[in-house]
Design a protein around this motif. Structure first.
Motif, mmCIF file in Angstrom:
data_model
loop_
_atom_site.group_PDB
_atom_site.id
_atom_site.type_symbol
_atom_site.label_atom_id
_atom_site.label_comp_id
_atom_site.label_asym_id
_atom_site.label_seq_id
_atom_site.Cartn_x
_atom_site.Cartn_y
_atom_site.Cartn_z
ATOM 1 N N SER A 146 0.859 -1.177 0.000
ATOM 2 C CA SER A 146 0.000 0.000 0.000
ATOM 3 C C SER A 146 0.899 1.232 0.000
ATOM 4 O O SER A 146 1.970 1.239 0.625
ATOM 5 C CB SER A 146 -0.920 0.019 1.226
ATOM 6 N N PHE A 147 0.478 2.273 -0.694
ATOM 7 C CA PHE A 147 1.289 3.483 -0.850
ATOM 8 C C PHE A 147 0.537 4.684 -0.297
ATOM 9 O O PHE A 147 -0.662 4.856 -0.552
ATOM 10 C CB PHE A 147 1.613 3.720 -2.324
ATOM 11 N N SER A 148 1.226 5.501 0.445
ATOM 12 C CA SER A 148 0.655 6.759 0.944
ATOM 13 C C SER A 148 1.704 7.846 0.823
ATOM 14 O O SER A 148 2.911 7.595 0.960
ATOM 15 C CB SER A 148 0.204 6.621 2.406
ATOM 16 N N ILE A 149 1.257 9.054 0.545
ATOM 17 C CA ILE A 149 2.172 10.171 0.316
ATOM 18 C C ILE A 149 2.573 10.807 1.645
ATOM 19 O O ILE A 149 1.735 11.047 2.509
ATOM 20 C CB ILE A 149 1.512 11.222 -0.599
ATOM 21 N N LYS A 150 3.882 11.037 1.808
ATOM 22 C CA LYS A 150 4.369 11.656 3.031
ATOM 23 C C LYS A 150 3.866 13.096 3.160
ATOM 24 O O LYS A 150 3.390 13.507 4.209
ATOM 25 C CB LYS A 150 5.903 11.644 3.040
ATOM 26 N N ASN A 151 4.005 13.845 2.085
ATOM 27 C CA ASN A 151 3.623 15.250 2.094
ATOM 28 C C ASN A 151 3.076 15.607 0.721
ATOM 29 O O ASN A 151 3.836 15.679 -0.245
ATOM 30 C CB ASN A 151 4.827 16.131 2.454
ATOM 31 N N ASN A 152 1.767 15.829 0.629
ATOM 32 C CA ASN A 152 1.121 16.077 -0.657
ATOM 33 C C ASN A 152 1.630 17.365 -1.304
ATOM 34 O O ASN A 152 1.826 17.437 -2.518
ATOM 35 C CB ASN A 152 -0.391 16.136 -0.479
ATOM 36 N N ASN A 153 1.869 18.386 -0.495
ATOM 37 C CA ASN A 153 2.355 19.662 -1.026
ATOM 38 C C ASN A 153 3.764 19.516 -1.601
ATOM 39 O O ASN A 153 4.095 20.115 -2.631
ATOM 40 C CB ASN A 153 2.351 20.732 0.074
ATOM 41 N N LYS A 154 4.575 18.717 -0.942
ATOM 42 C CA LYS A 154 5.942 18.485 -1.412
ATOM 43 C C LYS A 154 5.935 17.763 -2.758
ATOM 44 O O LYS A 154 6.689 18.118 -3.669
ATOM 45 C CB LYS A 154 6.708 17.673 -0.379
ATOM 46 N N LEU A 155 5.062 16.748 -2.892
ATOM 47 C CA LEU A 155 4.970 16.011 -4.153
ATOM 48 C C LEU A 155 4.503 16.921 -5.278
ATOM 49 O O LEU A 155 5.033 16.867 -6.393
ATOM 50 C CB LEU A 155 4.019 14.827 -3.998
ATOM 51 N N ASN A 156 3.521 17.771 -5.003
ATOM 52 C CA ASN A 156 3.026 18.682 -6.029
ATOM 53 C C ASN A 156 4.074 19.719 -6.415
ATOM 54 O O ASN A 156 4.131 20.139 -7.573
ATOM 55 C CB ASN A 156 1.759 19.381 -5.530
ATOM 56 N N PHE A 157 4.906 20.120 -5.447
ATOM 57 C CA PHE A 157 5.974 21.067 -5.769
ATOM 58 C C PHE A 157 6.998 20.419 -6.702
ATOM 59 O O PHE A 157 7.452 21.041 -7.670
ATOM 60 C CB PHE A 157 6.672 21.542 -4.491
ATOM 61 N N VAL A 158 7.360 19.157 -6.428
ATOM 62 C CA VAL A 158 8.283 18.427 -7.297
ATOM 63 C C VAL A 158 7.689 18.285 -8.699
ATOM 64 O O VAL A 158 8.384 18.471 -9.703
ATOM 65 C CB VAL A 158 8.617 17.042 -6.709
ATOM 66 N N PHE A 159 6.390 17.979 -8.764
ATOM 67 C CA PHE A 159 5.700 17.835 -10.045
ATOM 68 C C PHE A 159 5.736 19.154 -10.816
ATOM 69 O O PHE A 159 6.008 19.180 -12.021
ATOM 70 C CB PHE A 159 4.252 17.403 -9.793
ATOM 71 N N PHE A 160 5.462 20.263 -10.111
ATOM 72 C CA PHE A 160 5.510 21.599 -10.725
ATOM 73 C C PHE A 160 6.917 21.916 -11.213
ATOM 74 O O PHE A 160 7.099 22.460 -12.312
ATOM 75 C CB PHE A 160 5.047 22.643 -9.707
ATOM 76 N N LEU A 161 7.918 21.578 -10.393
ATOM 77 C CA LEU A 161 9.314 21.852 -10.756
ATOM 78 C C LEU A 161 9.707 21.080 -12.010
ATOM 79 O O LEU A 161 10.375 21.627 -12.899
ATOM 80 C CB LEU A 161 10.225 21.474 -9.587
ATOM 81 N N PHE A 162 9.282 19.834 -12.105
ATOM 82 C CA PHE A 162 9.593 19.025 -13.285
ATOM 83 C C PHE A 162 8.909 19.594 -14.530
ATOM 84 O O PHE A 162 9.486 19.579 -15.617
ATOM 85 C CB PHE A 162 9.172 17.577 -13.053
ATOM 86 N N ASN A 163 7.689 20.093 -14.364
ATOM 87 C CA ASN A 163 7.013 20.747 -15.492
ATOM 88 C C ASN A 163 7.772 21.990 -15.935
ATOM 89 O O ASN A 163 7.884 22.278 -17.139
ATOM 90 C CB ASN A 163 5.587 21.146 -15.096
ATOM 91 N N PHE A 164 8.294 22.724 -14.967
ATOM 92 C CA PHE A 164 9.050 23.945 -15.269
ATOM 93 C C PHE A 164 10.306 23.609 -16.069
ATOM 94 O O PHE A 164 10.639 24.288 -17.045
ATOM 95 C CB PHE A 164 9.420 24.660 -13.972
ATOM 96 N N PHE A 165 11.005 22.526 -15.679
ATOM 97 C CA PHE A 165 12.181 22.091 -16.438
ATOM 98 C C PHE A 165 11.783 21.717 -17.871
ATOM 99 O O PHE A 165 12.505 22.021 -18.826
ATOM 100 C CB PHE A 165 12.840 20.898 -15.756
ATOM 101 N N GLY A 166 10.643 21.042 -18.014
ATOM 102 C CA GLY A 166 10.161 20.675 -19.344
ATOM 103 C C GLY A 166 9.853 21.898 -20.192
ATOM 104 O O GLY A 166 10.132 21.913 -21.402
#
Length: 402
Positions: free
Chosen positions: A82-102
């Protein structure tokens, strides 16, 4: 007669896997994918009068079975997670950062040709540069890894884990990248990572398939394929010019999507003993070999085209050719058996989730992209896989469920 026997075998394998698959596994996925794609390829080949060799078509099935055989030898109790996210805001920030690099990669690509050009002109210039073996934007290639990683997370994440706007931006980003580069590869690779993310989730969480869910998955997969195929036709239209659209472009897309097995048949029925490179992995991991050992990489990997009919030709031969040129046919069977054996041992006994994610992702994307070539021959793909492991290391809590 042999052709109809082979088609019957493909239909039988497909129906048995769909009917008896209760838990999703890499083995069932490979058998279903192989049988369905070969079946579609044969139907298209017959309708388009392409070259068909039943003997060479059996090679793909034998390779798939070679990988799946260890699952009959090692069939221990399944371990699910089973998977659970440690910090939802942190994951979304990483996702946003990766989009910015793209986005930086996309803008750098456009700047390479000039912001004063329109989308059609940039697409055509990009296509000409690629086929003239001119340098492409290294930044654009590197940053595409972050987009691939994001698509994996879209496929893996549960509803609400990642901000919807971030997801939409990733989709728009890869569509724009496909249009401006006039390349099908980035779009197909992104879709491959999305499927891999969804697939990893099904395998590792022990998802149970009912008959209704199987049919829904097959129908949705068909709709996605039709939509993607239509968009790829648009990309080809941009490459040759909007005023030059014709059904010949549709025919070229059919060759790209389904002509590789006919091309493999042409190659395999020739004297392949004179064509073996025996690179022991060079074909499968050519990007890695070129960086580490300084071996010159052939542009587009294959620099020769093969006619599959009097008018249709392609330089795409499927993953099976690379396996044979790297290891020979018998060596390829042994290699795939050993890979399947290692996977079964890891899957049945290891609780190292990062190792499972890495191995399962590599196998699933290699399989899905196998109708073209080896996806692991691209260094930006390997980087994307490492980024995925990084995200799971620092953003997910994993619980083992016996």
């Amino acid at each position: 007669m042999e052709l109809y026997i082979y088609i019957s075998i493909l239909i039988l394998v497909f129906c048995l896997c769909v009917n008896y698959t209760k838990y999703f596994s890499i083995e069932s996925f490979i058998l279903i994918y192989m049988s369905l794609w070969c079946l579609l390829s044969i139907i298209i080949s017959i309708s388009q009068s392409w070259y068909i060799s039943v003997g060479s078509y059996f090679i793909h099935m034998i390779f798939a079975i070679s990988f799946c055989l260890p699952s009959l030898l090692i069939n221990k109790k399944r371990i699910t997670y089973s998977f659970s996210i440690k910090n939802n805001n942190k994951l979304n920030f990483v996702f946003f950062l990766f989009n910015f690099f793209g986005l930086i990669g996309l803008l750098h690509h456009i700047n390479q040709f000039g912001f004063n050009l329109n989308v059609y002109e940039i697409a055509q210039q990009a296509s000409l540069s690629r086929y003239n073996n001119e340098n492409v934007s290294t930044i654009q290639v590197l940053t595409s890894s972050f987009i691939f990683c994001n698509f994996f997370m879209i496929g893996f994440s549960s509803k609400g884990n990642i901000n919807r706007l971030h997801k939409i931006f990733s989709i728009l980003l890869i569509l724009l990248l496909a249009v401006f580069t006039s390349s099908k590869a980035n779009l197909i690779i992104s879709f491959t990572f999305f499927i891999a993310g969804f697939f990893n989730k099904l395998v590792l969480t022990g998802f149970v398939f009912s008959y209704a869910k199987k049919m829904k998955l097959l129908i949705n997969s068909l709709l996605i394929f039709v939509s993607s195929f239509s968009f790829l036709i648009l990309i080809q239209t941009l490459r040759y010019g909007i005023d030059n659209f014709s059904f010949a472009i549709v025919d070229r897309m059919l060759v790209y999507a389904f002509g590789q097995f006919s091309a493999f048949s042409v190659w395999f029925d020739q004297d392949i003993s004179a064509q073996l490179d025996l690179g022991l992995g060079y074909g499968l991991f050519t990007g890695f070999y070129s960086r580490v050992f300084g071996i010159e990489r052939i542009f587009g990997f294959y620099d020769t085209f093969t006619y599959i009919s009097e008018t249709d030709y392609t330089n795409v031969f499927s993953l099976s050719r690379l396996i044979i040129t790297d290891f020979t046919f018998l060596g390829g069977c042994i290699f795939l058996f050993m890979v399947g054996l290692v996977w079964r041992i890891i899957y049945s006994s290891s609780t190292n989730i990062l190792l499972l994610i890495f191995f399962l992702t590599c196998i699933s994307i290699e399989t899905f992209f196998g109708f073209v070539t080896s996806i692991l021959s691209y260094n930006n793909v390997i980087l994307a896989v490492l980024l995925i492991v990084f995200i799971f290391k620092f953003n997910y809590l994993v619980k083992v469920i016996k």
